[in-house]
Design an enzyme around this catalytic site. Sequence first.
Site, PDB file in Angstrom:
ATOM      1  N   CYS A  63       0.843  -1.227   0.050  1.00  0.00           N
ATOM      2  CA  CYS A  63       0.109  -0.070   0.083  1.00  0.00           C
ATOM      3  C   CYS A  63       1.023   1.235  -0.009  1.00  0.00           C
ATOM      4  O   CYS A  63       1.926   1.238   0.870  1.00  0.00           O
ATOM      5  CB  CYS A  63      -0.944   0.049   1.198  1.00  0.00           C
ATOM      6  SG  CYS A  63      -2.441  -1.084   1.027  1.00  0.00           S
ATOM      7  N   HIS A  64       0.524   2.157  -0.929  1.00  0.00           N
ATOM      8  CA  HIS A  64       1.431   3.532  -1.036  1.00  0.00           C
ATOM      9  C   HIS A  64       0.916   4.545   0.046  1.00  0.00           C
ATOM     10  O   HIS A  64      -0.289   4.366   0.523  1.00  0.00           O
ATOM     11  CB  HIS A  64       1.148   4.077  -2.512  1.00  0.00           C
ATOM     12  CG  HIS A  64       1.530   3.500  -3.468  1.00  0.00           C
ATOM     13  ND1 HIS A  64       1.023   2.368  -4.090  1.00  0.00           N
ATOM     14  CD2 HIS A  64       2.629   3.639  -4.194  1.00  0.00           C
ATOM     15  CE1 HIS A  64       1.516   1.662  -5.088  1.00  0.00           C
ATOM     16  NE2 HIS A  64       2.864   2.449  -5.193  1.00  0.00           N
ATOM     17  N   GLU A  99      -7.627   1.120   2.746  1.00  0.00           N
ATOM     18  CA  GLU A  99      -7.554   2.074   4.050  1.00  0.00           C
ATOM     19  C   GLU A  99      -8.881   1.800   4.633  1.00  0.00           C
ATOM     20  O   GLU A  99      -9.118   2.176   5.698  1.00  0.00           O
ATOM     21  CB  GLU A  99      -7.207   3.349   3.326  1.00  0.00           C
ATOM     22  CG  GLU A  99      -5.943   3.677   3.247  1.00  0.00           C
ATOM     23  CD  GLU A  99      -5.354   3.118   1.833  1.00  0.00           C
ATOM     24  OE1 GLU A  99      -3.985   3.244   1.791  1.00  0.00           O
ATOM     25  OE2 GLU A  99      -6.019   2.708   1.130  1.00  0.00           O
ATOM     26  N   ASP A 113     -12.219  -6.297  21.531  1.00  0.00           N
ATOM     27  CA  ASP A 113     -11.491  -6.215  22.791  1.00  0.00           C
ATOM     28  C   ASP A 113     -11.964  -5.753  23.947  1.00  0.00           C
ATOM     29  O   ASP A 113     -12.078  -6.130  24.945  1.00  0.00           O
ATOM     30  CB  ASP A 113     -10.066  -5.577  22.282  1.00  0.00           C
ATOM     31  CG  ASP A 113      -9.351  -5.244  23.395  1.00  0.00           C
ATOM     32  OD1 ASP A 113      -8.896  -6.233  24.086  1.00  0.00           O
ATOM     33  OD2 ASP A 113      -9.263  -4.088  23.904  1.00  0.00           O
TER      34      ASP A 113
END
Length: 304
Positions: A63-64, A99, A113
Amino acid sequence: MVNITHKSSTLRKAIAEATVLVSKQETIDAIEQYKVPKGDVFSFAKVAALFGVKKTSELIPDCHPLPVEFTDVQFSINGLNILIQVEVHTIYKTGVEVEAMHGASIAALTLYDMLKPIDKNVEIQHIRLMSKTGGKTDKKLYLDKNLQAAVIVCSDTVSANKAEDRAGIAVIEALQKLNVQVPVYKVIPDDANAIQAQVAANTHDAIQLLIMVGGTGVSLRDITPETIKPLLDRELDGIMETARRYGQERMPYAMLSRSVAGLINQTLVLTFPGSLSGATEYMQALFPQVLHVLDVIAGDRHGL
């Protein structure tokens, strides 16, 4: 990493969704009543999603790094399902679907969590891309139009068989990849009469696109722009402004190109540099989006 230097920056958007399934209504009640021991789960998960979006390129190797210009995180409850939706925008050369999915996945992990102390059977069920715009998917809308193009190379040296045409061939190959047929390909000298004759012969209903390759520089024999410009019914300055800006970002001499573009009858006329690199860059900068001009003049004003 994949080379994206040939791409142009555009507005790109992506929306991703993740689903977290809890096992009992008491868990949902605790969320809604802010009674989860670890705190406000949606506030924590939203912050986690924002970090996830921003740090995607640090964790996923191919990923850039890119400028994230907008992120929105929404939560909703449907029965025992918690739905997470992450929307990301950028103006850049590559999309933001990873993203958005990364943000949604980090938010889901944060929910897991925070809820596991009160619900041992929480499950992350789905992480998926819902939509994306601004990249290759959008560009496909310009294709499959049964378009016909003419490519005319203007070059004294090539027409005299003193050099091989590479730029015109590259343009033809690029057009064919876009499903644009090229029934007309000719090489002519840098001569005003010859250029005018080819323009007259190839601006009619059967040819929607005419590309003149060569003669756009500053030498005395580079006469294509001043020969073409008086023939245009309507000049489209923005097209070549875009091409020159794209080229200038890649090499310092692109500013010397005098290329012009416009309409003659219903034919879109473009003038390209005669170098292989210049012609290739103009194709990369302008296509396929420039073909939207043809939709507009045909009466379709509801394009992208």
